[in-house]
Design an enzyme around this catalytic site. Sequence first.
Site, PDB file in Angstrom:
ATOM      1  N   GLU A 299       0.836  -1.208   0.000  1.00 13.79           N
ATOM      2  CA  GLU A 299       0.000   0.000   0.000  1.00 13.79           C
ATOM      3  C   GLU A 299       0.873   1.261   0.000  1.00 13.79           C
ATOM      4  O   GLU A 299       0.730   2.140   0.843  1.00 13.79           O
ATOM      5  CB  GLU A 299      -0.974  -0.031   1.178  1.00 13.79           C
ATOM      6  CG  GLU A 299      -1.892  -1.242   1.132  1.00 13.79           C
ATOM      7  CD  GLU A 299      -2.940  -1.302   2.242  1.00 13.79           C
ATOM      8  OE1 GLU A 299      -2.693  -0.751   3.325  1.00 13.79           O
ATOM      9  OE2 GLU A 299      -4.000  -1.897   1.999  1.00 13.79           O
ATOM     10  N   ASP A 378      -8.363  -9.133   3.650  1.00 18.71           N
ATOM     11  CA  ASP A 378      -8.144  -8.093   4.644  1.00 18.71           C
ATOM     12  C   ASP A 378      -9.241  -8.092   5.708  1.00 18.71           C
ATOM     13  O   ASP A 378     -10.101  -7.208   5.688  1.00 18.71           O
ATOM     14  CB  ASP A 378      -8.087  -6.730   3.935  1.00 18.71           C
ATOM     15  CG  ASP A 378      -7.501  -5.645   4.819  1.00 18.71           C
ATOM     16  OD1 ASP A 378      -6.976  -5.975   5.892  1.00 18.71           O
ATOM     17  OD2 ASP A 378      -7.566  -4.470   4.422  1.00 18.71           O
ATOM     18  N   GLU A 406     -12.616  -3.105  11.887  1.00 21.10           N
ATOM     19  CA  GLU A 406     -12.593  -2.276  10.688  1.00 21.10           C
ATOM     20  C   GLU A 406     -13.721  -2.619   9.721  1.00 21.10           C
ATOM     21  O   GLU A 406     -14.431  -1.743   9.238  1.00 21.10           O
ATOM     22  CB  GLU A 406     -11.236  -2.420   9.994  1.00 21.10           C
ATOM     23  CG  GLU A 406     -11.160  -1.664   8.686  1.00 21.10           C
ATOM     24  CD  GLU A 406      -9.778  -1.719   8.035  1.00 21.10           C
ATOM     25  OE1 GLU A 406      -8.850  -2.276   8.632  1.00 21.10           O
ATOM     26  OE2 GLU A 406      -9.653  -1.176   6.924  1.00 21.10           O
TER      27      GLU A 406
HETATM   28  C1  GCU Z   1      -6.019  -2.406   5.764  1.00 27.14           C
HETATM   29  C2  GCU Z   1      -6.399  -1.125   6.422  1.00 27.14           C
HETATM   30  C3  GCU Z   1      -5.269  -0.144   6.416  1.00 27.14           C
HETATM   31  C4  GCU Z   1      -4.019  -0.807   7.003  1.00 27.14           C
HETATM   32  C5  GCU Z   1      -3.716  -2.080   6.267  1.00 27.14           C
HETATM   33  C6  GCU Z   1      -2.567  -2.869   6.868  1.00 27.14           C
HETATM   34  O1  GCU Z   1      -5.851  -2.208   4.389  1.00 27.14           O
HETATM   35  O2  GCU Z   1      -7.527  -0.581   5.790  1.00 27.14           O
HETATM   36  O3  GCU Z   1      -5.665   0.964   7.157  1.00 27.14           O
HETATM   37  O4  GCU Z   1      -2.950   0.048   6.934  1.00 27.14           O
HETATM   38  O5  GCU Z   1      -4.843  -2.912   6.310  1.00 27.14           O
HETATM   39  O6  GCU Z   1      -2.851  -3.875   7.506  1.00 27.14           O
HETATM   40  O7  GCU Z   1      -1.437  -2.531   6.694  1.00 27.14           O
END
Ligand code: GCU
EC number: 3.2.1.131
Length: 692
Positions: A299, A378, A406
Amino acid sequence: MNSTLYQAWLQYAPIKDEELAAVYSRLLGTVVADLQQSRVANAAIQELRNACRSMLGIVPSITSEVRASSYFEVRIHAADAEEGTEEIGEDSMGAGRVRLGAEGFRLEHRGHGQQEKLILTGGSGKGVLYGVFHLLRLLASHQPLTGLNITEQPVNGLRMINQWDNADGSVERGYSGHSIFYENGRFTENWDRVRDYARLLASVGLNAISINNVNVHEIETKFITAEYLPTIAQLADIFREYGITLYLSINFAAPLHIGGVPTSDPLNEEVRQWWKDTADEIYDHIPDFGGFVVKADSEHRPGPFAYGRDHADGANMLAEALEPHGGLVIWRCFVYNCMQDWRDRSTDRARAAYDHFTPLDGRFKDNVLLQIKNGPMDFQVREPVSPLFGSMKETNQVLEFQIAQEYTGQQRHVCYLVPQWKEVLDFDTYANGTGSEVKKIVDGSLHGMKYSGIAAVSNIGKDENWTGHTLAQANLYGFGRLVWNPDMSAEGIAEEWTRLTFGNDETEVAVVCGMLMRSWPIYESYTSPLGVGWMITPHTHYGPDVDGYEYSRWGTYHFADRDGIGVDRTVATGTGYTAQYFEPNAARYDSLEDCPDELLLFFHHVPYSHVLKSGKTVIQHIYDTHFEGAEAAAGLLKAWTSLAGKVDLERLTQVTERLADQAEHAKHWRDVINTYFYRKSGVPDAQGRTIY
Ligand code: GCU
């Protein structure tokens, strides 16, 4: 803070049954202790004294000599305290002689009448701490102590909490207010709350914490420098007293950002030296520092890929720096391409972690642990278990759960997650044939790993009740208890939590436990169906938006059209993801006939008319579960309000408000989902209910 909301499961409510209180007081009035100056054991005794004051109105006296006829003896097993491997008793299952590890304890009752004694032996100060909390649980749930003879030790070595707290005071995916650690770019000033958090964590046996978000921003990148380390050392000290080791999440690109090195290439000598010097400095401040948690190449976070290196190169570089100090690298496997093109049907986010990491098995240093989310996507309400478990036989592995809700109602909806976690832990991977459950992989026993364990994203914040929804406290409690012993039942944990939190009124216990146990299936029933996941509002991840992610690049599709729905992950016609499992799981998921209903749409694309094992068509299943789910959510509110007069007003009101919102929001989910599928498919509800 002294409210019932704040005290969570450490209420220590006065014991009104006089006879019982007298028995407890006689046994605990005198504590004969030989604690070898262990700070942790002393913290335990302090906890015991406070709890006795509150529950029994007595403050136990501490002595080194036996004077009273009945007493509580507390000792650290001196013979082998260092190693903590002395043979001292039978385990609680009666399985014969067991060795008491450093974190284990034995609680034994001897004698009768006025001549009784209770003996707590800890394998170390930590064993004493866990033993005291165990004893306090027995007291608070009004259990007899006579005949007590148990030996307990944690099944998992690493029992960790990951805070996703940012220095600006926000908490990523936090639903309980601001951070208790930080505000406005600084550490908070009053650490009483941190201490109480440490007590809560220790009370359920957790022994490690990373105190900053895995997404490491500008200020937090500097946590590993002399500017912040003295403060962090003070925090480490608070946790140390409760047997909890402190870790930090680090920025892989730190050498480049703050180190004055022109690169962060893990094979570059200057970079490697920078990490070694940094580790030396950290250990100067925190001699028992746990190590680093790392989110890399995930990400948009930096990682070794930028330099054409792989994750073994990246993790091993950090491991080398921490190794002389006994530190660990906890390297996350949440690595996938979040810039997918929907036309590309062969790229599959579910495949990513396995594809990246399995080929690296055997290349990681001994002090690297790979942290793997429970599912391949996730933290959805329903996902299969990640096929990475079992696929790497020469790599230390940590399982990652998310206590923060979440995708499961964000602590506005009640969703007790322990049953979900148990399904994951009990899942047989068949990695070494039958009996290769995930729990045996993550406790290290199946492949004889040196380090292993379970971590989870915390759900707490500054809210008075810690977790936003008071019933969400059960998830934090349950996580600790379950990782201590994955064979505990979800019901048993719910009951323990309820008794400690609300008291021992049997009606109340039955109502609250019933609500908790129904809550995950209820949440699942009115949200995304049959394992397909997502369908939530992008970014906030709260509330329904069926196509919210369908046309975005994150690779989380459901492929619903007028004819059908689901993701084809089969070998013959789909992404081939099913082949990442060992047989017979691979064949079971790959087959339309054998695939379990609850995961059908995760693995297969089917017409709406497809008939499930339940005998219903997919479309009718969607309608039915959504109507029933919304009704059941209203039922939770009704069940809870029946406790008026039993639960104190503070908590009664707090939970009532949340449940009322949930009931309304569940109707919204029902209507959005049902309308969407009615319009897509054109198939009416067999029962003719209102679909807008
Ligand atoms: C999910 C979550 C993010 C988090 C990511 C992770 O995508 O929405 O906020 O950073 O998991 O586990 O790194």
